[in-house]
Design an enzyme around this catalytic site. Structure first.
Site, PDB file in Angstrom:
ATOM      1  N   ASP A   1       0.651  -1.134   0.015  1.00 53.97           N
ATOM      2  CA  ASP A   1       0.290   0.145  -0.119  1.00 53.97           C
ATOM      3  C   ASP A   1       1.363   1.367  -0.162  1.00 53.97           C
ATOM      4  O   ASP A   1       0.352   1.981  -0.628  1.00 53.97           O
ATOM      5  CB  ASP A   1      -1.017  -0.577   2.162  1.00 53.97           C
TER       6      ASP A   1
ATOM      7  N   ASP B   1      -6.667   1.028  -4.403  1.00 52.04           N
ATOM      8  CA  ASP B   1      -7.804   0.353  -3.999  1.00 52.04           C
ATOM      9  C   ASP B   1      -8.451  -0.155  -4.428  1.00 52.04           C
ATOM     10  O   ASP B   1      -9.684  -0.835  -3.910  1.00 52.04           O
ATOM     11  CB  ASP B   1      -8.407   1.387  -2.671  1.00 52.04           C
TER      12      ASP B   1
ATOM     13  N   HIS C   1     -22.879   6.018  -9.597  1.00 52.71           N
ATOM     14  CA  HIS C   1     -22.957   4.141  -8.953  1.00 52.71           C
ATOM     15  C   HIS C   1     -22.823   2.932  -8.439  1.00 52.71           C
ATOM     16  O   HIS C   1     -22.743   2.800  -7.405  1.00 52.71           O
ATOM     17  CB  HIS C   1     -24.396   4.579  -9.726  1.00 52.71           C
ATOM     18  N   GLU C   2     -21.465   3.137  -9.507  1.00 52.20           N
ATOM     19  CA  GLU C   2     -21.292   1.441  -8.981  1.00 52.20           C
ATOM     20  C   GLU C   2     -20.354   1.361  -8.139  1.00 52.20           C
ATOM     21  O   GLU C   2     -19.852   0.567  -7.384  1.00 52.20           O
ATOM     22  CB  GLU C   2     -20.562   1.393 -10.508  1.00 52.20           C
TER      23      GLU C   2
ATOM     24  N   HIS D   1     -22.028   1.124  -5.112  1.00 53.33           N
ATOM     25  CA  HIS D   1     -21.887  -0.957  -4.913  1.00 53.33           C
ATOM     26  C   HIS D   1     -20.663  -1.225  -4.100  1.00 53.33           C
ATOM     27  O   HIS D   1     -20.760  -1.401  -2.978  1.00 53.33           O
ATOM     28  CB  HIS D   1     -22.107  -1.392  -6.002  1.00 53.33           C
TER      29      HIS D   1
ATOM     30  N   HIS E   1     -29.399  -0.602  -3.211  1.00 54.56           N
ATOM     31  CA  HIS E   1     -30.373   0.226  -3.615  1.00 54.56           C
ATOM     32  C   HIS E   1     -31.060   1.016  -3.271  1.00 54.56           C
ATOM     33  O   HIS E   1     -31.495   0.789  -2.714  1.00 54.56           O
ATOM     34  CB  HIS E   1     -31.126  -0.144  -5.155  1.00 54.56           C
TER      35      HIS E   1
ATOM     36  N   CYS F   1      -7.650   0.255   4.343  1.00 56.10           N
ATOM     37  CA  CYS F   1      -6.718   0.624   2.847  1.00 56.10           C
ATOM     38  C   CYS F   1      -7.152   1.799   2.664  1.00 56.10           C
ATOM     39  O   CYS F   1      -6.422   2.219   2.001  1.00 56.10           O
ATOM     40  CB  CYS F   1      -6.957  -0.004   2.136  1.00 56.10           C
TER      41      CYS F   1
END
EC number: 3.4.24.-
Length: 967
Positions: free
Chosen positions: A344, A351, A401-402, A405, A411, A462
């Site tokens: 890292d 990430d 939007h993704e 998730h 949603h 992370c």
């Protein structure tokens, strides 16, 4: 994410009077995007996923650029639509890391070589129009003027004519571009609505790491149940308000800055379509997504940063990209790992990875899928990835939007969001169908809650490291880089052009197309890109045409600050030690215009209602929580009565101690019946720590969080161990069958009974058993053995059993017994001699040796260990004079002071005994002879050699012997 396109794509016939053209049935308008999202709305102008209808005007303009001396600002003047538009611009490339890398994979040379780095950071600007504080601009000034701006409810998009951009690129700030190739196309449109769907089924809670697809027939999203809060939790009070959130496991309820280091990947289709402008295009998309994550409605401090860009020119060098969205995601996730340095600390470590493609992605039944991502995997190097179908600038919203998730957001119409979002489910970023985006709150309360609980449970550790060399993101509005024509080409292909429609200026982008050989206007129901000119001194911002002059009012960052702590909430328990919360909000002021979100502790908690609970037949609080699910278990396993749930402790991972894991009594099946136990529930039977929001936090034996008090060996909270005595013993012989070893009385604490099996043997033929006070067996009765580790609930006390097959068979309990129990040994077959030891502590009576009653008395403690095990040793004990309050005193009568020492172990020590010499090993010649060596106790019993003094061990128990010479 899934497209939702009204009938006919919102087409209309192309006529001479575009302003009076009728819209297709089913077309919708998209509300204005928040002022802070000045970049986002511009990108939405050309969407085929969450489309918006619009009407627009267009004019050819000649931009006038002038550098303001000494202020670091650039002024851009446009004359259009019977007005003068003055844009005051400042460099803005905050989303780019200074040392980012761009690599081209699979060039014709077959090698992967970095492109020469051109400094894009200086290209991007943002600002205001005509001094209007509600206006916004985001432009690129490289290779002409591209982007969008927003003024007075109208959005403006500006783009150089194809031949003009190169000439304009040579013009220095303050110098007019050379004629005649100096013209730009400026379009303006009005604000509208957006409609769009993301068809993932969110009916059920989602386990973390499940793939989520944006096609309603394909996807299931997932989330870590352990990362959820219950909507009934006091800590949720105020969710949906401007509350500072975000934390990591090590620091509960602490808002910390998160940096999402990202690698952007463009496949061959992207490289071919966008050409040399690809890098700028990708960064423009990502800058919009980054601005969305800066909005305070997300309740966290999140910075999206680019650390690496890969452009794939040879499809053989990249992941396999097909129309199968799920397969493409899996291929990309596997492929991207090879480009991620494991440390890292590496400047190029990322990430999450995002693949952009022009490939039409399909779900299981339809090809309306716009994006796909793994859910709740932001710190999983193998699965933190997304796939985005590039359908124009609105792909920025798909990206945001993704990534939502990836941050474990469901949603907004999912079941777990119902209690938080209410009826307002379709106006936020995570709506499955986006319409009328709430510009003041692009993220729903549920999205803020889910990302907060996700981070609060340690899933974002992370993200704590600050990137070393992030790529600077463009600061200008996208509409300044890409005019309406170019936006139409992104969405509908190279032959598409902008259809002017005054009624939908800024709100909806209409583009040309053909249907049945007829030229029509069509839309994907997205607004013009922010930064598109919509009149003199105006541009499109958030779907509205606004003045450019007030840029400072919406473009100057205002950092947030914590408000006052709120009142303490209700206690989670009425007795036995609960938890209550107080919170503060990041509302003094609320951050805006990309200002910093508050950092630091946002929630405080403390213990409450510490008094003992009334006895409930000896049941623990966790038992009561398991039993509460009995009524929901009417269906039995196979046949028989309904399931009765009891807590499961044995075999539960430490990280899962605060989940309500219950097992079916008499069956053995176990399930997670709730993602979290009620706050204040002990983490385990032998621990004073308690559960707070699904995490185990330290507490004392007084039930107070962060208290240092502990139980002593006597079971006394904060005691010094002086009120009890140790009882110990052993058993080394037993006859076949069940036989009592010891009856342990009520109140006994720290019980341990153990039997070590012989080396190499699973058991010695003897086993431990427990019989309750009423004579019934609670362990290993009726010649039936429990071979596996288990926890036995006995009148509110947990007895931990190792299992009969363990190398060390053991029974342990720590809390005071509420009823006596009898330990037995079961011996079967030709068993070896058992080796059973037991210890426990019982309360002792204080002795007083005073001849005359006084206010002080001699108090003694238990005798210590003998100094020797044989041949006379000494034992010592503490004898103190104390007053009636237990404090040291000096008034005790010395003539009656009890002895503090006494002799012990006065029996002889074990002795070595040598046997007779054996015969010589040879009948002739030289051989050897030996004799046995034994360690005998004082009563003649044979002991192990370790019991005798090794210093006195005889050395000559083998010797040479010489017989007659051999013939």
């Amino acid at each position: 994410m899934q497209r939702a396109v009204p009938e006919g794509f919102g087409r209309r016939k192309l006529g001479s009077d575009m302003g009076n053209a009728e819209r297709a049935p089913g077309s919708r308008s998209f509300g204005p995007v928040p002022t802070l999202l000045l970049l986002a709305a511009a990108l939405l102008a050309v969407s085929d996923a969450l489309g918006r209808p619009s009407e627009e005007d267009e004019e050819l303009v000649v931009p006038e650029l002038e550098r303001a001396p000494g202020h670091g600002t650039t002024r851009l003047r446009l004359h259009a639509f019977d007005q003068q538009l003055d844009l005051e611009l400042r460099p803005d490339s905050s989303f780019l890391a200074p040392g980012f890398t761009l690599q081209n994979v699979g060039r014709k040379s077959g090698s992967e070589t970095p492109l020469p780095e051109t400094d894009l950071a200086h290209c991007f600007y943002s600002g205001t129009v005509n001094g209007d504080p509600s206006s916004a601009a985001a432009l690129s000034l490289c290779e002409g003027v591209r982007g969008a701006f927003y003024l007075l409810g109208e959005a403006y998009f500006i783009q150089p004519l194809p031949a003009a951009s190169e000439r304009l690129a040579t013009a220095a700030p303050g110098e007019k571009p050379p004629a005649p190739l100096q013209f730009h196309l400026l379009r303006r449109n009005r604000q509208g609505d957006v409609g769009g769907t993301c068809g993932v089924v969110d009916d059920e809670p989602r386990p973390t790491g499940k793939a989520e697809t944006e096609d309603e027939d394909e996807g299931t999203e997932g989330e870590d149940e352990g990362a959820q809060w219950s909507p009934q939790d006091p800590a949720l009070q105020g969710v949906g308000q401007p509350t500072g959130t975000g934390s990591i496991r090590k620091k509960r309820f602490v808002s910390s800055h998160r940096y999402v280091e990202t690698m952007l990947v463009a496949d061959q289709s992207m490289a071919e379509f966008h050409g040399s402008g690809l890098k700028h295009y990708l960064l423009t998309l990502f800058s919009v997504a980054a601005r969305l994550y800066k909005h305070p409605s997300i309740r966290n401090s999140v910075s999206l940063v680019v650390v690496k860009i890969l452009v794939i020119h040879d499809e053989q060098k990249g992941p396999e990209v097909t129309s199968n969205a799920a397969l493409t995601l899996r291929n990309f996730c596997n492929w991207q790992k090879q480009h991620n340095p494991p440390s890292d600390r590496d400047a190029e470590h990322y990430d999450t990875a995002i693949l952009f493609t022009r490939q039409d992605l399909c779900g299981s039944q339809t090809c309306d899928t716009l994006g796909m991502a793994d859910v709740g995997t932001v710190c999983d190097p193998s699965r933190s990835c997304s796939v985005i179908e590039d359908d124009g600038l609105q792909a920025a919203f798909t990206t945001a939007h993704e990534l939502g998730h990836v941050f474990n957001m469901p949603h907004d119409d999912a079941k777990q969001c119902a209690s938080l979002n209410g009826v307002n489910q379709d106006s936020h970023m995570m709506a499955s169908m986006l319409s009328n985006l709430d510009h003041s709150q692009p993220w729903s309360p549920c999205s803020a809650y889910m990302i907060t609980s996700f981070l609060d449970n340690g899933h974002g550790e992370c993200l704590m490291d600050k990137p070393q060399n992030p790529i600077q993101l463009p600061g200008d509005l996208p509409g300044t880089s890409y005019d309406a024509n170019r936006q139409c080409q992104f969405t509908f292909g190279e032959d598409s052009k902008h259809c002017p429609d005054a009624a939908s200026t800024c709100s909806t982008l209409w583009c040309t197309g053909t249907s049945g050989g007829v030229l029509v206007c069509q839309t994907k129901h997205f607004p013009w890109a922010d930064g598109t000119s919509c009149g003199e001194g105006k541009w499109c911002i958030n779907g509205k045409c606004v003045n450019k002059t007030d840029r400072k009012h919406f473009d100057t960052p205002f950092h947030g600050s914590w408000g006052m702590w709120g009142p303490w909430g209700d206690c989670s328990r009425t007795c036995g030690g609960g938890v209550q919360y107080t919170m503060r909000e990041c509302d003094n002021p609320v951050p805006k215009n990309g200002g910093k979100y508050c950092e630091g502790k946002r929630v405080r908690y403390r213990s409450c209602n510490l008094e003992d609970c009334p006895d409930n037949n000896g049941k623990t609080f966790r038992e009561e929580q398991c039993e509460a699910h009995n009524e929901f278990s009417k269906a039995s396993f196979g046949s028989g009565p309904a399931v009765e749930w009891i807590p499961k402790y044995a075999g539960v991972s430490p990280k899962d101690r605060c989940k309500l894991i219950c097992q079916a009594k008499g069956i053995g099946y176990f399930f997670v019946l709730q993602p979290k136990v009620v706050d204040g529930t002990p983490c385990s039977p032998d621990s004073t720590s308690v559960c707070v929001q699904g995490q185990c936090v330290k507490a004392g034996c007084d039930r107070i969080i962060d208290s240092k008090k502990k139980f002593d060996k006597c079971g006394v909270c904060g005691g010094n161990g002086s009120t009890c005595k140790k009882i110990s013993g052993s058993v080394t012989s037993a006859k076949p069958g069940y036989h009592d070893i010891i009856t342990i009385p009520t109140g006994a604490t720290n019980i341990e009974v153990k039997q070590r099996n012989q080396r190499g043997s699973r058991n010695n033929g003897s086993f431990l058993a427990i019989k309750a006070a009423d004579g019934t067996y609670i362990l290993n009765g009726d010649y039936t053995l429990s071979t596996l580790e288990q926890d036995i609930m006995y009148k509110g006390v947990v007895l931990r059993y190792s299992g009969s097959s363990a190398a060390l068979e053991r029974i342990r309990s720590f809390s005071p017994l509420k009823e006596p129990l009898t330990i037995q040994v079961l011996t079967v077959g030709n068993a070896l001699r058992p080796k059973i030891k037991y210890t426990y502590f019982v309360k002792k009576k204080k002795e007083s040796f005073n001849a005359i009653p006084t206010f002080s008395a001699w108090v003694i403690e238990e005798w210590g260990e003998c100094s020797k095990s044989c041949e006379l040793g000494w034992q010592r004990r503490l004898v103190e004079c104390r007053d009636i309050n237990g404090q040291p005193a000096s008034e005790c009568a010395k003539e009656v002071k009890p002895a503090s020492t006494r002799p012990c172990a006065d029996h002889p020590c074990p002795q070595w005994q040598l046997g007779e010499w054996s015969s010589c090993s040879k009948t002739c010649g030289k051989g050897y002879k030996k004799r046995s060596l034994k360690c005998l106790s004082h009563d003649g019993g044979v002991l192990s050699h370790e019991s005798c003094d090794p210093l006195k061990k005889p050395k000559h128990f083998i010797d040479f012997c010489t017989m007659a010479e051999c013939s």
